[in-house]
Write a protein that holds these residues in place. Structure first.
Motif, PDB file in Angstrom:
ATOM      1  N   ALA A  18      84.369 -11.289  -0.652  1.00 58.96           N
ATOM      2  CA  ALA A  18      85.706 -10.458  -0.306  1.00 58.96           C
ATOM      3  C   ALA A  18      84.896 -10.105   0.683  1.00 58.96           C
ATOM      4  N   ILE A  19      85.086 -10.071   2.044  1.00 63.94           N
ATOM      5  CA  ILE A  19      84.299  -9.222   3.336  1.00 63.94           C
ATOM      6  C   ILE A  19      85.134  -8.163   3.579  1.00 63.94           C
ATOM      7  N   VAL A  20      84.211  -7.032   4.055  1.00 63.71           N
ATOM      8  CA  VAL A  20      84.424  -5.869   4.791  1.00 63.71           C
ATOM      9  C   VAL A  20      83.810  -5.588   5.464  1.00 63.71           C
ATOM     10  N   TYR A  21      85.123  -5.743   6.761  1.00 61.69           N
ATOM     11  CA  TYR A  21      84.922  -5.214   7.893  1.00 61.69           C
ATOM     12  C   TYR A  21      84.741  -4.022   8.131  1.00 61.69           C
ATOM     13  N   SER A  22      83.922  -3.751   8.514  1.00 62.05           N
ATOM     14  CA  SER A  22      83.169  -2.510   9.530  1.00 62.05           C
ATOM     15  C   SER A  22      83.515  -1.986  11.134  1.00 62.05           C
ATOM     16  N   VAL A  23      83.277  -1.146  11.576  1.00 65.76           N
ATOM     17  CA  VAL A  23      82.656  -0.892  12.916  1.00 65.76           C
ATOM     18  C   VAL A  23      81.453  -0.947  13.058  1.00 65.76           C
ATOM     19  N   LYS A  24      80.407  -0.587  11.463  1.00 67.71           N
ATOM     20  CA  LYS A  24      78.840  -0.666  11.737  1.00 67.71           C
ATOM     21  C   LYS A  24      78.865  -1.085  10.315  1.00 67.71           C
ATOM     22  N   VAL A  33      80.557  -9.220  -1.767  1.00 66.04           N
ATOM     23  CA  VAL A  33      80.720  -8.437  -0.974  1.00 66.04           C
ATOM     24  C   VAL A  33      80.102  -8.735   0.399  1.00 66.04           C
ATOM     25  N   ARG A  34      80.518  -9.863   1.777  1.00 64.78           N
ATOM     26  CA  ARG A  34      79.896  -9.561   2.531  1.00 64.78           C
ATOM     27  C   ARG A  34      80.332  -8.856   3.556  1.00 64.78           C
ATOM     28  N   ASN A  35      79.399  -7.951   4.630  1.00 63.08           N
ATOM     29  CA  ASN A  35      79.542  -7.312   5.588  1.00 63.08           C
ATOM     30  C   ASN A  35      79.498  -8.204   6.690  1.00 63.08           C
ATOM     31  N   GLU A  36      81.000  -7.363   7.557  1.00 62.38           N
ATOM     32  CA  GLU A  36      80.795  -7.935   8.509  1.00 62.38           C
ATOM     33  C   GLU A  36      81.207  -7.433   9.717  1.00 62.38           C
ATOM     34  N   VAL A  37      80.726  -7.276  11.378  1.00 63.53           N
ATOM     35  CA  VAL A  37      81.135  -5.772  11.627  1.00 63.53           C
ATOM     36  C   VAL A  37      81.921  -6.383  12.818  1.00 63.53           C
TER      37      VAL A  37
END
Length: 184
Positions: free
Chosen positions: A109-115, A140-144
């Motif tokens: 999963a990729i979680v896109y977030s502002v920060k 989960v991988r986080n991408e800003v």
């Protein structure tokens, strides 16, 4: 046969070898690196795909470039050279990851977030959305992405859960545009 079907066959064969040798995770990591290099270095693809470059020279290039990978991965690359199919390496890697995920009961999963998200937040998303994805767990991988304005957008496979402010604004805009067309 389509490139996708060919990729699946090679990935399945490599996955069987990985299962037998208990190297599923290691080969997945290696293929991820190999895929990245194939995507980033178009000149490598050009040389490996060029018909006038002898197969032995191509194999030597692969050995020099990927000498640290497992024998199974290196021999798969050699086989792809012999069969003039090196262009499928990125797709093969993707198919392998899907097989490994199914084997482990996980999804990516990729979680896109502002920060950037904290480890606790990532863990929370993993727990909540694993059930949605029908998986035991999520990697989960986080991408800003500052364009989201606020909230998050989650991509699991080909499903997208959009709880971002940008997504809400886009939905409101479409709704208003639809109402204006009905009136006009």
């Amino acid at each position: 046969m389509s490139q996708s079907a060919v990729s699946k066959r090679y990935a399945a064969a490599l996955f069987d070898i990985a299962l037998e040798s208990k190297l599923v995770n290691e080969i997945e990591e290696e293929l991820t690196v190999v895929k990245k290099i194939f995507i980033e270095h178009k000149d490598l693809n050009a040389v490996l795909g060029h018909p006038k470059v002898p197969a032995e020279k191509k194999k030597q290039i692969l050995k020099d470039s990927f000498g640290s990978v497992s024998t199974a991965v290196l021999h798969t690359l050699y086989l792809l050279v012999d069969r003039s199919r090196t262009s499928i390496v990125p797709d093969l890697a993707d198919e392998y990851v899907k097989m490994a995920n199914r084997f482990r009961g996980t999804e990516d999963a990729i979680v896109y977030s502002v920060k950037p998200l904290s480890e606790e937040e990532i863990s929370s998303f993993s727990q909540v959305f694993a059930k949605e994805a029908g998986a035991a767990s999520l990697r989960v991988r986080n991408e800003v992405n500052p364009d989201l304005i606020g909230g998050v957008k989650i991509r699991i496979g080909n499903r997208i859960y959009d709880g971002s402010v940008r997504g809400k604004l886009d939905r409101i805009e479409r709704q208003l545009a639809g109402e204006n067309r009905k009136k006009g």
